[in-house]
Write a protein that holds these residues in place. Structure first.
Motif, mmCIF file in Angstrom:
data_model
loop_
_atom_site.group_PDB
_atom_site.id
_atom_site.type_symbol
_atom_site.label_atom_id
_atom_site.label_comp_id
_atom_site.label_asym_id
_atom_site.label_seq_id
_atom_site.Cartn_x
_atom_site.Cartn_y
_atom_site.Cartn_z
ATOM 1 N N ILE A 9 4.278 21.669 22.589
ATOM 2 C CA ILE A 9 4.946 20.372 22.674
ATOM 3 C C ILE A 9 3.884 19.283 22.578
ATOM 4 C CG2 ILE A 9 4.821 20.228 25.196
ATOM 5 C CD1 ILE A 9 7.694 19.048 25.136
ATOM 6 N N ILE A 18 7.213 17.819 31.894
ATOM 7 C CA ILE A 18 7.351 18.959 30.983
ATOM 8 C C ILE A 18 7.737 20.194 31.787
ATOM 9 C CG2 ILE A 18 6.232 20.466 29.298
ATOM 10 C CD1 ILE A 18 4.462 18.121 28.497
ATOM 11 N N ARG A 73 9.705 21.784 27.206
ATOM 12 C CA ARG A 73 10.614 20.667 26.913
ATOM 13 C C ARG A 73 10.396 19.564 27.939
ATOM 14 N NH1 ARG A 73 11.053 22.692 22.633
ATOM 15 N NH2 ARG A 73 12.771 23.957 21.894
#
Length: 140
Positions: free
Chosen positions: A71, A130, A138
């Motif tokens: 991410i 996160i 995510r």
């Protein structure tokens, strides 16, 4: 008629005064601090690393297997040699352009970042917001 007398006689003015007083107690930086919840990914992920502004890890799925996931870390900038959340929490992080030896330990991002005078400063910041969602990193 005094201000307080007028204020007590007008529900709208009273509401405005109360809201203004409440907003005056909120630090300006808090409004732009980015995600406020602590990250939890480090509790169920391993082999956590960072390359520039990309966080990568092997994260456990509900069925117990691990998934390699990554991410982009958002909202962190180099402010005169210090890692800080910038004014736009959803913007791409810019610290990688002026920091080196970027690494992560759990949810703490560490780096040596350039100051305005060109020196390197050792700095760190807690990565917020996160989570591991069924094997995928995510934002919460």
């Amino acid at each position: 008629m005094s201000y307080l007398t007028k204020l007590s006689q007008s529900p709208r003015l009273m509401t405005l005064a109360v809201c203004s007083a409440m907003l005056a107690t909120v630090p300006i930086d808090a409004a732009f601090a980015g995600p406020s919840s602590p990250s939890t990914y480090q509790n169920s992920c391993r082999n956590i690393g960072v390359t520039g502004a990309t966080l990568t890890a092997n994260c456990r799925r509900r069925n117990g297997t691990f998934n390699r996931t990554s991410i982009l870390i958002r909202g962190i900038d180099n402010i005169n040699g210090n890692l800080r959340y910038g004014s736009s929490p959803t913007a791409a992080s810019s610290y990688a352009a002026s920091c080196q030896n970027i690494r992560v330990s759990g949810a703490t991002l560490r780096a040596n970042c350039r100051t305005r005078n060109g020196r390197l400063n050792s700095t760190s910041i807690l990565i917020r917001g996160i989570d591991n969602i069924n094997g995928n990193l995510r934002y919460s």
